[in-house]
Write an enzyme that holds these catalytic residues in place. Structure first.
Site, PDB file in Angstrom:
ATOM      1  N   TYR A 123      45.491  30.037  33.734  1.00 44.21           N
ATOM      2  CA  TYR A 123      44.739  31.221  34.166  1.00 44.21           C
ATOM      3  C   TYR A 123      44.138  30.990  35.560  1.00 44.21           C
ATOM      4  O   TYR A 123      43.844  31.927  36.290  1.00 44.21           O
ATOM      5  CB  TYR A 123      43.681  31.591  33.126  1.00 44.21           C
ATOM      6  CG  TYR A 123      43.271  33.052  33.184  1.00 44.21           C
ATOM      7  CD1 TYR A 123      44.112  34.052  32.711  1.00 44.21           C
ATOM      8  CD2 TYR A 123      42.041  33.422  33.709  1.00 44.21           C
ATOM      9  CE1 TYR A 123      43.743  35.387  32.765  1.00 44.21           C
ATOM     10  CE2 TYR A 123      41.656  34.752  33.765  1.00 44.21           C
ATOM     11  CZ  TYR A 123      42.507  35.731  33.290  1.00 44.21           C
ATOM     12  OH  TYR A 123      42.141  37.050  33.343  1.00 44.21           O
ATOM     13  N   LYS A 175      37.025  35.912  36.983  1.00 46.20           N
ATOM     14  CA  LYS A 175      36.336  36.465  35.806  1.00 46.20           C
ATOM     15  C   LYS A 175      34.914  35.909  35.682  1.00 46.20           C
ATOM     16  O   LYS A 175      34.012  36.610  35.218  1.00 46.20           O
ATOM     17  CB  LYS A 175      37.129  36.187  34.530  1.00 46.20           C
ATOM     18  CG  LYS A 175      38.457  36.960  34.432  1.00 46.20           C
ATOM     19  CD  LYS A 175      38.310  38.472  34.534  1.00 46.20           C
ATOM     20  CE  LYS A 175      39.615  39.190  34.190  1.00 46.20           C
ATOM     21  NZ  LYS A 175      39.520  40.644  34.466  1.00 46.20           N
TER      22      LYS A 175
HETATM   23  C1  1JT Z   1      46.008  39.154  35.799  1.00 48.93           C
HETATM   24  C2  1JT Z   1      47.225  38.778  35.221  1.00 48.93           C
HETATM   25  C3  1JT Z   1      44.858  39.247  35.024  1.00 48.93           C
HETATM   26  C4  1JT Z   1      47.279  38.487  33.872  1.00 48.93           C
HETATM   27  C5  1JT Z   1      46.136  38.569  33.110  1.00 48.93           C
HETATM   28  C6  1JT Z   1      44.931  38.955  33.677  1.00 48.93           C
HETATM   29  N1  1JT Z   1      43.992  38.968  32.707  1.00 48.93           N
HETATM   30  C7  1JT Z   1      44.570  38.603  31.556  1.00 48.93           C
HETATM   31  N2  1JT Z   1      45.866  38.367  31.793  1.00 48.93           N
HETATM   32  C8  1JT Z   1      46.816  37.923  30.795  1.00 48.93           C
HETATM   33  C9  1JT Z   1      46.700  36.447  30.564  1.00 48.93           C
HETATM   34  C10 1JT Z   1      47.319  35.564  31.417  1.00 48.93           C
HETATM   35  C11 1JT Z   1      47.222  34.204  31.203  1.00 48.93           C
HETATM   36  C12 1JT Z   1      46.502  33.713  30.143  1.00 48.93           C
HETATM   37  C13 1JT Z   1      45.884  34.599  29.285  1.00 48.93           C
HETATM   38  C14 1JT Z   1      45.980  35.957  29.512  1.00 48.93           C
HETATM   39  C15 1JT Z   1      48.486  38.721  36.007  1.00 48.93           C
HETATM   40  C16 1JT Z   1      48.254  38.830  37.501  1.00 48.93           C
HETATM   41  C17 1JT Z   1      47.220  39.839  37.845  1.00 48.93           C
HETATM   42  C18 1JT Z   1      45.898  39.465  37.247  1.00 48.93           C
HETATM   43  O1  1JT Z   1      46.477  32.349  29.984  1.00 48.93           O
HETATM   44  C19 1JT Z   1      45.855  31.804  28.881  1.00 48.93           C
HETATM   45  C20 1JT Z   1      47.890  33.230  32.152  1.00 48.93           C
END
Ligand code: 1JT
Length: 257
Positions: A157, A164
C-alpha cells in the site's frame, strides 16, 4: 425498521467511477433515504458511467477535478446556485502512480509522494474549504474514505498509507475547526473491496482472500456495509460523532493473531 429520512437534504458525492465504487454504495443508501444527490466526476468517460448508473433517478452531474483550484471553486459555486445549500459531502477520491503501489516504499519519488498526498489527502481540505459556505448555514456532515494502512504498515500500500494517515489527521483537524458550525467530519476505514482502483493492484485477489480468512466476520465487506455506515455518519443518528475513523472491515483491524 426505523427509517432514516433524508428527504429535503442534499449530498455532494465525489468519486463514483462505476457501480463498484465505494461512493456508489454510499449513493444507493442516500438515494433510498430520499436524499437529493449531486455527483462530481472527472472526464467524459466517468460522466458517461454516471449517466448510465443514474438513468432512473434525478440528480445533478458536475465536473470537478480536485487538483484544479478554479474547477473546485466553480463546481461548488454552481452547486450553490442550483441547490442553495448542501447538508452532506462524501469524499471518495484517491490516486497514486501505479509504480508507487508496488515495489519498495523506500524508492517512492518526490513526485509520486506529492501526487498521492495532493489528490488523496489535500483534496479533502480543499473541497471542505469550497463547500463551507454551502454547509455552514445549517451545519452538515462530511465523510472521507480511508484504509487500515493509515495506522499500520501494510505491504504494497506504500505511499497511499502515508496519504491515508494524512487524510485521517485532516479529518480530525477539520472536525475540531468546523465543530462550532455543527459540521461533523468523519472517516470510514473500509476493508478491501474489488473496485476499479483495486483492480490495478497485482495480487489484490490474494489480499481479499486473506481478509476473508482473518476477519472476525469471515467475509469481505460489501458496498452495502460501507454505504450503511456512511448513511449513519451522514444522518442525525451520528449527531454526537465527529473526528472519528470508523472501521468497516468485518473486524479485521482488531485481530492480534
Ligand atoms: C488507490 C489504489 C487507493 C488502490 C486502493 C486505494 N485504496 C484502496 N485500494 C485498494 C487496495 C490496494 C492495496 C491494498 C489494499 C487495498 C490504486 C491507485 C490509486 C489509489 O493492499 C493491502 C495495494
Amino acid at each position: 425498521m426505523f427509517p432514516i429520512d433524508l428527504d429535503g437534504k442534499t449530498a455532494v458525492i465525489m468519486g463514483v467511477a462505476n457501480q463498484r465504487s465505494l461512493a456508489w454504495g454510499v449513493a444507493e443508501k442516500l438515494r433510498a433515504a430520499g436524499a437529493n444527490i449531486v455527483f462530481t466526476y472527472v472526464g467524459e468517460k466517468f460522466r458517461g458511467n454516471l449517466e448510465t448508473l443514474t438513468e432512473d433517478f434525478p440528480c445533478t452531474l458536475i465536473e470537478c477535478d480536485v487538483t484544479n483550484d478554479a474547477q473546485v471553486d466553480e463546481a461548488f459555486a454552481q452547486i450553490g446556485k442550483e441547490q442553495g445549500r448542501i447538508d452532506m459531502l462524501v469524499h471518495s477520491i484517491a490516486f497514486a502512480n501505479r509504480e508507487d503501489l508496488s515495489g519498495a516504499y523506500v524508492d517512492t519519488s518526490r513526485e509520486g509522494f506529492r501526487t498521492a498526498l495532493e489528490v488523496s489527502a489535500y483534496s479533502l481540505v480543499r473541497v471542505a474549504q469550497a463547500a463551507l459556505p454551502l454547509l455552514r448555514e445549517n451545519g452538515g456532515s462530511i465523510i472521507a474514505m480511508s484504509y487500515l494502512a493509515a495506522v499500520r504498515a501494510v505491504p504494497k500500500y506504500n505511499v497511499m498509507g502515508t496519504a491515508k494517515a494524512a487524510l485521517e489527521q485532516a479529518v480530525r483537524q477539520l472536525a475540531l475547526e468546523l465543530g462550532e458550525m455543527n459540521i461533523r467530519v468523519n472517516a470510514i476505514s473500509a476493508g478491501p473491496v474489488n473496485t476499479l482502483s483495486a483492480r490495478g493492484v497485482r495480487g489484490f485477489t490474494d489480499i481479499l482472500g486473506l481478509h476473508r480468512e482473518r476477519a472476525p466476520l469471515k467475509r469481505n465487506v460489501t458496498l452495502e456495509d460501507v454505504g450503511g455506515t456512511a448513511l449513519y455518519l451522514l444522518s442525525d443518528l451520528a449527531s454526537g460523532v465527529t473526528g472519528e475513523t470508523i472501521y468497516v472491515d468485518g473486524g479485521f483491524n482488531i485481530v492480534g493473531l
